[in-house]
Design a protein around this motif. Structure first.
Motif, short mmCIF file in Angstrom:
data_model
loop_
_atom_site.label_atom_id
_atom_site.label_comp_id
_atom_site.label_asym_id
_atom_site.label_seq_id
_atom_site.Cartn_x
_atom_site.Cartn_y
_atom_site.Cartn_z
N THR A 60 0.85 -1.20 0.00
CA THR A 60 0.00 0.00 0.00
C THR A 60 0.88 1.24 0.00
OG1 THR A 60 -0.15 -0.06 2.43
CG2 THR A 60 -1.90 -1.14 1.20
N VAL A 64 -1.10 6.86 1.81
CA VAL A 64 -2.37 6.35 2.33
C VAL A 64 -2.20 5.86 3.76
CG1 VAL A 64 -4.18 4.60 2.02
CG2 VAL A 64 -3.19 5.74 0.03
N GLN A 65 -1.09 5.20 4.05
CA GLN A 65 -0.82 4.75 5.43
C GLN A 65 -0.76 5.94 6.38
OE1 GLN A 65 2.86 2.55 5.13
NE2 GLN A 65 2.07 1.31 3.43
N PHE A 67 -2.17 8.96 5.97
CA PHE A 67 -3.50 9.53 6.12
C PHE A 67 -4.39 8.64 6.99
CE2 PHE A 67 -3.64 12.33 2.04
CZ PHE A 67 -2.74 13.19 2.64
N TRP A 68 -4.22 7.32 6.86
CA TRP A 68 -5.05 6.42 7.66
C TRP A 68 -4.74 6.59 9.15
CZ3 TRP A 68 -5.25 2.60 11.24
CH2 TRP A 68 -6.43 1.86 11.33
N LEU A 69 -3.46 6.66 9.48
CA LEU A 69 -3.08 6.81 10.88
C LEU A 69 -3.51 8.16 11.45
CD1 LEU A 69 0.52 5.26 10.82
CD2 LEU A 69 -1.48 4.34 12.01
N PHE A 71 -5.89 10.48 10.01
CA PHE A 71 -7.28 10.88 9.83
C PHE A 71 -8.28 9.77 10.15
CE2 PHE A 71 -5.04 13.71 6.76
CZ PHE A 71 -5.33 14.92 7.38
N ALA A 72 -8.00 8.55 9.68
CA ALA A 72 -8.97 7.47 9.81
C ALA A 72 -8.93 6.81 11.19
CB ALA A 72 -8.74 6.41 8.73
N LEU A 73 -7.74 6.62 11.74
CA LEU A 73 -7.63 5.95 13.04
C LEU A 73 -8.40 6.67 14.15
CD1 LEU A 73 -6.38 3.57 14.59
CD2 LEU A 73 -4.37 5.00 15.00
N LEU A 76 -12.04 5.81 13.78
CA LEU A 76 -12.28 4.44 14.22
C LEU A 76 -12.32 4.38 15.74
CD1 LEU A 76 -12.57 1.42 13.56
CD2 LEU A 76 -10.06 1.28 13.51
N ALA A 95 4.12 5.92 10.63
CA ALA A 95 3.90 5.53 9.24
C ALA A 95 5.23 5.25 8.54
CB ALA A 95 3.13 6.62 8.50
N ASN A 99 6.62 1.47 7.37
CA ASN A 99 6.90 1.27 5.95
C ASN A 99 8.32 0.80 5.73
OD1 ASN A 99 7.68 2.57 3.06
ND2 ASN A 99 5.51 2.07 3.13
#
Length: 223
Positions: A60, A64-65, A67-69, A71-73, A76, A95, A99
């Protein structure tokens, strides 16, 4: 506006970039050994967990990793009733380190598997435990072989730190963008940024080369 006036804010950003590179490279090295050794583990659950994590972070996008950590985490966590908000520096470090750890894990695995089988046979003949074989036989021979690849990963990690500017962390790329937006002076700003990244990459590559030589001499002394 004088080009030299751009150096002060860029230097402030350079300090953030250097700190982020140091933290994420060291933590990424730890993840590399954790995932790489885990992939060779005889415990099936742990082995497949490490394989899944390696493939996830290699397969991935780092952006994106990140942003996920960041914004998305937290969203959740909010759904679960847990505060999972990460400060920008922590999200960026995590991140980057995950990686680089995923790519480094394959370096660790390959170097350990490249140790000649007769070395493991000798350890077995001496009744070494699996842990003793790893620490006394495999790693001393494998680590010098890992360092050139880790050097490349460290330089790549330095360049990847520019992505953290997208979550508001004031690194060199963030400061350069602020200057450009204020002055509309794109050529000197990005030229200075280019030279700063190039200089930092040269210094980092040189430091890793010194480390390679030191470890190489240590290996010869042990031999």
């Amino acid at each position: 506006m004088n080009w030299l006036s751009y150096l002060a804010p860029l230097a402030t950003g350079a300090r953030v970039t250097l700190e982020l590179t140091l933290y994420s490279t060291v933590l990424g090295g730890l993840f590399a050994f954790l995932f790489g050794l885990g992939r060779l583990s005889r415990k099936r659950l742990w082995r497949w967990t490490c394989i899944a994590l390696i493939e996830l972070f290699r397969g991935t996008s780092l952006l994106v990793q990140l942003f996920w950590l960041f914004f998305a985490l937290p969203m959740l966590g909010q759904a679960l009733g847990i505060d999972l908000r990460l400060p920008p520096v922590l999200a960026g470090t995590l991140a980057l380190s995950l990686n680089i750890g995923a790519y480094g894990a394959e370096v660790v695995r390959g170097a350990i598997q490249a140790v000649p089988p007769r070395q493991y046979e000798a350890a077995q003949a001496l009744d070494f435990t699996a842990r003793q074989t790893l620490w006394r036989i495999a790693l001393p021979q494998a680590i010098p072989e890992m360092l050139p690849s880790f050097s490349n990963l460290a330089v790549q990690n330095l360049k990847d730190t520019a992505l953290v500017s997208l979550i508001g962390l004031g690194d060199m790329a963030f400061q350069a963008e602020r200057i450009r937006n204020f002055t509309q002076d794109s050529v000197p700003v990005y030229s200075l940024l280019l030279l700063l990244y190039f200089g930092m990459a040269l210094v980092l590559a040189g430091a890793m080369r010194i480390l390679e030589c030191s470890v190489g001499r240590w290996r010869h002394r042990r031999a």
